[in-house]
Design a protein around this motif. Structure first.
Motif, mmCIF file in Angstrom:
data_model
loop_
_atom_site.group_PDB
_atom_site.id
_atom_site.type_symbol
_atom_site.label_atom_id
_atom_site.label_comp_id
_atom_site.label_asym_id
_atom_site.label_seq_id
_atom_site.Cartn_x
_atom_site.Cartn_y
_atom_site.Cartn_z
ATOM 1 N N ALA A 231 0.838 -1.206 0.000
ATOM 2 C CA ALA A 231 0.000 0.000 0.000
ATOM 3 C C ALA A 231 0.871 1.253 0.000
ATOM 4 O O ALA A 231 0.542 2.252 -0.665
ATOM 5 N N TYR A 232 1.978 1.224 0.728
ATOM 6 C CA TYR A 232 2.903 2.354 0.713
ATOM 7 C C TYR A 232 3.452 2.585 -0.695
ATOM 8 O O TYR A 232 3.575 3.724 -1.158
ATOM 9 N N LYS A 233 3.805 1.508 -1.378
ATOM 10 C CA LYS A 233 4.346 1.634 -2.733
ATOM 11 C C LYS A 233 3.324 2.270 -3.670
ATOM 12 O O LYS A 233 3.663 3.124 -4.497
ATOM 13 N N LYS A 234 2.062 1.865 -3.536
ATOM 14 C CA LYS A 234 1.020 2.446 -4.374
ATOM 15 C C LYS A 234 0.833 3.934 -4.080
ATOM 16 O O LYS A 234 0.405 4.694 -4.946
ATOM 17 N N ALA A 235 1.158 4.336 -2.858
ATOM 18 C CA ALA A 235 1.038 5.748 -2.470
ATOM 19 C C ALA A 235 2.272 6.553 -2.865
ATOM 20 O O ALA A 235 2.382 7.737 -2.522
ATOM 21 N N GLY A 236 3.221 5.918 -3.554
ATOM 22 C CA GLY A 236 4.405 6.638 -4.019
ATOM 23 C C GLY A 236 5.561 6.641 -3.046
ATOM 24 O O GLY A 236 6.508 7.421 -3.207
ATOM 25 N N VAL A 237 5.519 5.781 -2.026
ATOM 26 C CA VAL A 237 6.603 5.699 -1.045
ATOM 27 C C VAL A 237 7.543 4.562 -1.437
ATOM 28 O O VAL A 237 7.099 3.441 -1.713
ATOM 29 N N VAL A 238 8.841 4.832 -1.476
ATOM 30 C CA VAL A 238 9.838 3.824 -1.830
ATOM 31 C C VAL A 238 10.107 2.944 -0.608
ATOM 32 O O VAL A 238 10.340 3.458 0.497
ATOM 33 N N VAL A 239 10.079 1.636 -0.804
ATOM 34 C CA VAL A 239 10.306 0.686 0.292
ATOM 35 C C VAL A 239 11.748 0.198 0.217
ATOM 36 O O VAL A 239 12.153 -0.458 -0.755
ATOM 37 N N VAL A 240 12.536 0.511 1.238
ATOM 38 C CA VAL A 240 13.961 0.167 1.293
ATOM 39 C C VAL A 240 14.171 -0.845 2.417
ATOM 40 O O VAL A 240 13.866 -0.564 3.586
ATOM 41 N N GLY A 241 14.682 -2.013 2.066
ATOM 42 C CA GLY A 241 14.971 -3.040 3.064
ATOM 43 C C GLY A 241 16.443 -3.081 3.412
ATOM 44 O O GLY A 241 17.306 -2.952 2.524
#
Length: 312
Positions: A231-241
């Protein structure tokens, strides 16, 4: 004789003292109410069901609440009160030895206000704590009100900022959670996300380690961490692990300049498979000293510092 016939006719005339009931019975009852307001009507039942579903969604969106917790023992109670851990009731054993720690606990509770002081017999405290060595002092910590993961993004946008969020994957030590909350607060982050199951929650230990910053840094709870990250990715937030074998190095990661959620795994195991596959990029922290891994609190602090440095 006519009177007798009237009595035997079976016809019932107006009763004395009827109060005009027959007259009121002929009066109209006003317009028919809408179907949604008629008791037992199918449309009313449907409207009530819709309301219940909406209330359920609201509860879920808030992220839910944890269970209340008891801090047991003189030193733990005093330390919790010193560190500002939220508390609703301080239970004190009847006829307790009034030593320095007991006096300090009572003084701290009185100074903070809003904490009920309850005197209870020892058997009652034994029952409450399942026989733990409470030493005559028990502090009740109220349930923590978790945020919803989407609320953290909304709060950042309300402040006109790019979201900076930390998500914890498989971190079970409340002290690590408290340390992450403290780092997020120190470096201008917007909150922490934890899974609902098999993860540390906002216990008294987490509150103490956060050094009071948990009062102003929201912690959100996700029913499913992978779906929350998607959901964060769809909101334009980059997910960094964060991963020891990540394809990118922290110093080269441009994503920290914008909206980002930093995912930290457990020490030793790292990120779970599904969470790792959900990340847009996996990054490694260079460690010249040769250490195999860092605990969640330290790792999050390093990346948050780098993000804050780039944004300043």
């Amino acid at each position: 004789m006519a009177a007798n016939n009237r009595r035997m006719s079976g016809k019932k005339g107006a009763q004395v003292g009827s109060g005009g009931q027959r007259r009121r019975g002929l009066e109209g009852k006003g317009p028919t109410p809408p179907a949604e307001m008629r008791k037992g009507h199918a449309k009313q039942r449907a409207a009530q069901a819709k309301t219940r579903r909406a209330q359920g969604r609201t509860t879920q969106r808030r992220g839910g609440r944890s269970a209340s917790e008891l801090v047991v023992g003189r030193n733990p109670v005093v330390e919790a009160l010193r560190e500002g851990v939220p508390a609703s009731t301080l239970y004190v054993q009847q006829f307790i030895d009034n030593d320095e720690r007991v006096r300090e606990a009572l003084q701290l509770a009185a100074e903070r206000g809003g904490i009920n002081l309850m005197e209870a017999p020892r058997p009652e405290l034994d029952r409450m704590t399942n026989g733990l060595n409470h030493q005559g002092l028990v502090l009740q910590v109220p349930p923590y009100e978790y945020a919803h993961p989407e609320d953290l993004v909304a709060a950042a946008h309300d402040e006109g900022q790019d979201p900076l969020i930390v998500a914890l994957d498989g971190v079970t030590d409340p002290r690590n959670l408290g340390a992450v909350v403290r780092s997020v607060s120190a470096f201008g982050g917007h909150g922490v996300v934890v899974p609902e199951r098999r993860a540390a929650g906002m216990t008294a230990g987490a509150w103490k380690t956060s050094a009071g910053t948990a009062a102003r840094t929201p912690v959100a709870r996700a029913t499913n961490l992978t779906r929350a990250l998607e959901a964060y990715k769809k909101a334009g937030v980059v997910v960094v692990g964060l991963a020891a074998d990540g394809e990118a190095e922290l110093g080269d990661l441009e994503a920290l300049d914008g909206p980002v959620v930093i995912v930290v795994g457990s020490e030793g195991k790292g990120l779970s498979r599904l969470v790792g596959e959900t990340c847009d990029v996996r990054v490694r922290i260079p460690m010249p000293g040769g250490a195999e891994s860092l605990n969640a609190g330290v790792a999050a602090g390093i990346v948050l510092y780098e993000a804050a440095r780039r944004r300043s």
